[in-house]
Write a protein that holds these residues in place. Structure first.
Motif, PDB file in Angstrom:
ATOM      1  N   VAL A 265       9.273  11.654 -64.961  1.00 60.48           N
ATOM      2  CA  VAL A 265      10.512  11.186 -65.580  1.00 60.48           C
ATOM      3  C   VAL A 265      10.198  10.142 -66.648  1.00 60.48           C
ATOM      4  CG1 VAL A 265      11.805  11.629 -63.465  1.00 60.48           C
ATOM      5  CG2 VAL A 265      10.894   9.334 -63.894  1.00 60.48           C
ATOM      6  N   ASP A 266      11.210   9.819 -67.439  1.00 60.62           N
ATOM      7  CA  ASP A 266      11.023   8.819 -68.496  1.00 60.62           C
ATOM      8  C   ASP A 266      11.183   7.395 -67.971  1.00 60.62           C
ATOM      9  OD1 ASP A 266      10.727  10.714 -70.712  1.00 60.62           O
ATOM     10  OD2 ASP A 266      12.836  11.174 -70.363  1.00 60.62           O
ATOM     11  N   THR A 267      12.149   7.210 -67.079  1.00 61.40           N
ATOM     12  CA  THR A 267      12.501   5.855 -66.641  1.00 61.40           C
ATOM     13  C   THR A 267      12.815   5.840 -65.157  1.00 61.40           C
ATOM     14  OG1 THR A 267      13.565   5.579 -68.808  1.00 61.40           O
ATOM     15  CG2 THR A 267      13.899   3.830 -67.184  1.00 61.40           C
ATOM     16  N   VAL A 268      12.288   4.839 -64.465  1.00 64.46           N
ATOM     17  CA  VAL A 268      12.646   4.581 -63.066  1.00 64.46           C
ATOM     18  C   VAL A 268      13.408   3.259 -63.028  1.00 64.46           C
ATOM     19  CG1 VAL A 268      11.803   4.127 -60.733  1.00 64.46           C
ATOM     20  CG2 VAL A 268      10.627   5.809 -62.178  1.00 64.46           C
ATOM     21  N   ILE A 269      14.604   3.270 -62.449  1.00 64.09           N
ATOM     22  CA  ILE A 269      15.415   2.061 -62.335  1.00 64.09           C
ATOM     23  C   ILE A 269      15.490   1.671 -60.864  1.00 64.09           C
ATOM     24  CG2 ILE A 269      17.577   0.929 -62.951  1.00 64.09           C
ATOM     25  CD1 ILE A 269      18.166   3.240 -64.840  1.00 64.09           C
ATOM     26  N   ILE A 270      15.083   0.454 -60.553  1.00 67.90           N
ATOM     27  CA  ILE A 270      15.064  -0.033 -59.177  1.00 67.90           C
ATOM     28  C   ILE A 270      16.218  -1.009 -58.970  1.00 67.90           C
ATOM     29  CG2 ILE A 270      13.716  -1.191 -57.394  1.00 67.90           C
ATOM     30  CD1 ILE A 270      12.473   1.418 -58.299  1.00 67.90           C
ATOM     31  N   ASP A 271      17.107  -0.646 -58.054  1.00 61.88           N
ATOM     32  CA  ASP A 271      18.211  -1.547 -57.681  1.00 61.88           C
ATOM     33  C   ASP A 271      17.749  -2.390 -56.497  1.00 61.88           C
ATOM     34  OD1 ASP A 271      20.728  -2.727 -57.345  1.00 61.88           O
ATOM     35  OD2 ASP A 271      21.356  -1.145 -55.953  1.00 61.88           O
ATOM     36  N   THR A 272      17.666  -3.697 -56.669  1.00 59.99           N
ATOM     37  CA  THR A 272      17.205  -4.576 -55.599  1.00 59.99           C
ATOM     38  C   THR A 272      18.395  -5.198 -54.871  1.00 59.99           C
ATOM     39  OG1 THR A 272      17.078  -6.511 -57.044  1.00 59.99           O
ATOM     40  CG2 THR A 272      15.114  -5.123 -56.900  1.00 59.99           C
ATOM     41  N   ALA A 273      18.127  -5.748 -53.699  1.00 56.78           N
ATOM     42  CA  ALA A 273      19.191  -6.360 -52.904  1.00 56.78           C
ATOM     43  C   ALA A 273      19.685  -7.633 -53.577  1.00 56.78           C
ATOM     44  CB  ALA A 273      18.673  -6.675 -51.496  1.00 56.78           C
ATOM     45  N   GLY A 274      20.983  -7.874 -53.462  1.00 60.75           N
ATOM     46  CA  GLY A 274      21.554  -9.097 -54.011  1.00 60.75           C
ATOM     47  C   GLY A 274      21.019 -10.313 -53.277  1.00 60.75           C
ATOM     48  N   ARG A 275      20.569 -11.288 -54.030  1.00 61.18           N
ATOM     49  CA  ARG A 275      19.963 -12.464 -53.424  1.00 61.18           C
ATOM     50  C   ARG A 275      20.746 -13.716 -53.782  1.00 61.18           C
ATOM     51  NH1 ARG A 275      16.539  -8.313 -53.101  1.00 61.18           N
ATOM     52  NH2 ARG A 275      14.718  -8.611 -51.785  1.00 61.18           N
ATOM     53  N   LEU A 276      20.888 -14.585 -52.811  1.00 65.27           N
ATOM     54  CA  LEU A 276      21.455 -15.892 -53.093  1.00 65.27           C
ATOM     55  C   LEU A 276      20.367 -16.753 -53.703  1.00 65.27           C
ATOM     56  CD1 LEU A 276      23.429 -16.446 -49.778  1.00 65.27           C
ATOM     57  CD2 LEU A 276      24.348 -15.782 -51.991  1.00 65.27           C
ATOM     58  N   HIS A 277      20.654 -17.347 -54.843  1.00 62.97           N
ATOM     59  CA  HIS A 277      19.624 -18.102 -55.542  1.00 62.97           C
ATOM     60  C   HIS A 277      19.215 -19.356 -54.778  1.00 62.97           C
ATOM     61  CE1 HIS A 277      23.512 -19.700 -56.837  1.00 62.97           C
ATOM     62  NE2 HIS A 277      22.910 -20.852 -57.048  1.00 62.97           N
ATOM     63  N   THR A 278      19.945 -19.679 -53.698  1.00 70.48           N
ATOM     64  CA  THR A 278      19.582 -20.852 -52.902  1.00 70.48           C
ATOM     65  C   THR A 278      18.672 -20.498 -51.722  1.00 70.48           C
ATOM     66  OG1 THR A 278      21.614 -20.535 -51.616  1.00 70.48           O
ATOM     67  CG2 THR A 278      21.716 -22.049 -53.489  1.00 70.48           C
ATOM     68  N   LYS A 279      18.429 -19.205 -51.496  1.00 68.81           N
ATOM     69  CA  LYS A 279      17.619 -18.771 -50.356  1.00 68.81           C
ATOM     70  C   LYS A 279      16.188 -18.492 -50.812  1.00 68.81           C
ATOM     71  CE  LYS A 279      21.120 -18.771 -47.475  1.00 68.81           C
ATOM     72  NZ  LYS A 279      21.212 -19.723 -46.360  1.00 68.81           N
ATOM     73  N   THR A 280      15.287 -19.386 -50.452  1.00 70.78           N
ATOM     74  CA  THR A 280      13.903 -19.272 -50.920  1.00 70.78           C
ATOM     75  C   THR A 280      13.240 -18.005 -50.418  1.00 70.78           C
ATOM     76  OG1 THR A 280      13.743 -21.676 -50.927  1.00 70.78           O
ATOM     77  CG2 THR A 280      11.678 -20.440 -51.001  1.00 70.78           C
TER      78      THR A 280
END
Length: 381
Positions: A265-280
């Protein structure tokens, strides 16, 4: 007397004999018939060969229709999308644009007027420093030029806003295959910004441009995320690689890239889990996903999805994400739902990376490549 008795006896015998003869003549036998029974109507049994005959197809109950794969859609190309959505953007940004034009069109501008212009820019999330810079530039040019016509005011304001947004920033998405491998795009962001939806809409943008796309559902913590992404993929014929709920996101991302390489394929798009920017811990895991992908392919784009309605709070999110992964661009969603379009200027200054995509509605094709001049024209009407 004796003769009389004999005569009577003979008469009785003859009478009885006559009655018996009469009954025999009626029955034809020597026995009496039983009274006839009421006839029972019966239908003839069908011939043996007819018992095995199956009802014709027309008489059978209709069978359920087999499941049919959804029809694959052909989305519009990316070129000109922002122009097509310009009216929608203009409606949401009219307060900012018209407010600035009205203030600058006054016969004479006092210090209070310039303060009001600066306050209007700050309230639109342009940011304090950029707002002061814009006001200083405008104030100098107005003083040098003198009284300006409405068209001159608009031209002057347009030049300043375009300059602050940065027309020379590289906003092209790196989505072309290279070195025998597909381009890899990671989509990151906090919960609720529209990250998975943006991933699905981006696949439509790329398919509309004629690219083959594969989606990786690495958001394994939200049960509906993989299903949602699968629906987006099916609509444009893009394959989706997913894992069991709660599985390791890095392994799903790795398998998606591996499958993308195998499929060419030309492009692989990875959807990652939503992260709280306060959770290290969660942010560290995001860095792990990127490192695992890079064992077999380069991550060409890391798009940070920001909700335009969150305003300056989005800048805090952006800073933390930039520390964990190398953000290459911003996808600014829900821009049609706020009059604070100045967030484009402030987030770019904060991160040093350009806004590359903007979301202007809930429709499947309401994601558009960002264009600075088209954006400013929409603001000013």
């Amino acid at each position: 007397m004796e003769y009389l008795i004999l005569g009577i006896a003979l008469f009785v015998v003859l009478a009885v004999g006559g009655m018996v003869a009469l009954l025999r003549s009626r029955s034809g036998t020597g026995t009496l018939e039983a009274p006839p029974e009421t006839p029972t109507i019966t239908r003839p049994a069908p011939p043996a060969e007819e018992e095995a005959v199956v009802a014709p197809p027309a008489e059978r109950p209709p069978l359920a229709e087999p499941s049919v794969a959804p029809e694959i859609e052909l989305p519009p190309p990316s070129a000109g999308r922002l122009q097509r959505l310009r009216a929608r953007l203009a409606r949401s940004q009219s307060t900012l644009g018209q407010g600035l034009l009205n203030l600058l069109s006054r016969d004479s501008l006092t210090d209070e007027d310039w303060d009001e212009i600066e306050d209007l820019l700050i309230s639109a999330d342009v940011g304090v420093a950029p707002s002061r810079m814009i006001v200083d530039e405008l104030r100098t040019k107005v003083k040098v030029t003198g009284q300006l016509s409405p068209d001159q005011v608009r031209t002057l304001l347009r030049e300043q806003l375009v300059a602050q947004i940065g027309p020379d920033l590289q906003r092209a998405l790196h989505v072309d295959p290279h070195g025998g491998h597909p381009a890899v795009v990671m989509v990151v962001g906090v919960n609720g910004t529209g990250k998975t939806t943006t991933t699905g809409k981006l696949s439509r943008v790329l398919v509309g441009d004629g690219k083959q796309v594969l989606l990786g559902a690495a958001d394994t913590f939200r049960a509906a995320a993989a299903e949602q992404l699968t629906t987006w993929g099916e609509r444009v014929g893009a394959r989706v690689v997913r894992g069991p709920e709660g599985s390791d996101p890095a392994s799903v991302a790795f398998e998606a890239v591996k499958q993308g390489i195998q499929d060419g394929v030309d492009t692989v798009i990875i959807d990652t889990a939503g992260r709280l920017h306060t959770k290290t811990g969660l942010m560290d895991e995001l860095g792990k996903v990127k490192r695992v992908i890079e064992k077999q392919a380069t991550v060409d784009e890391v798009l940070l999805v920001l909700d335009a309605t969150t305003g300056q709070n989005g800048l805090t999110q952006a800073r933390v994400f930039a520390e964990v992964v190398n953000i290459t661009g911003i996808a600014l969603t829900k821009l049609d739902g706020t009059a604070k379009g100045g967030i484009v200027i402030s987030v770019q200054r904060e991160l040093g990376v350009p806004v590359k995509l903007v979301g202007l509605g809930e429709g499947p094709d309401d994601l558009a490549p960002f264009d600075a001049e088209a954006f400013v024209d929409a603001i000013l009407g």
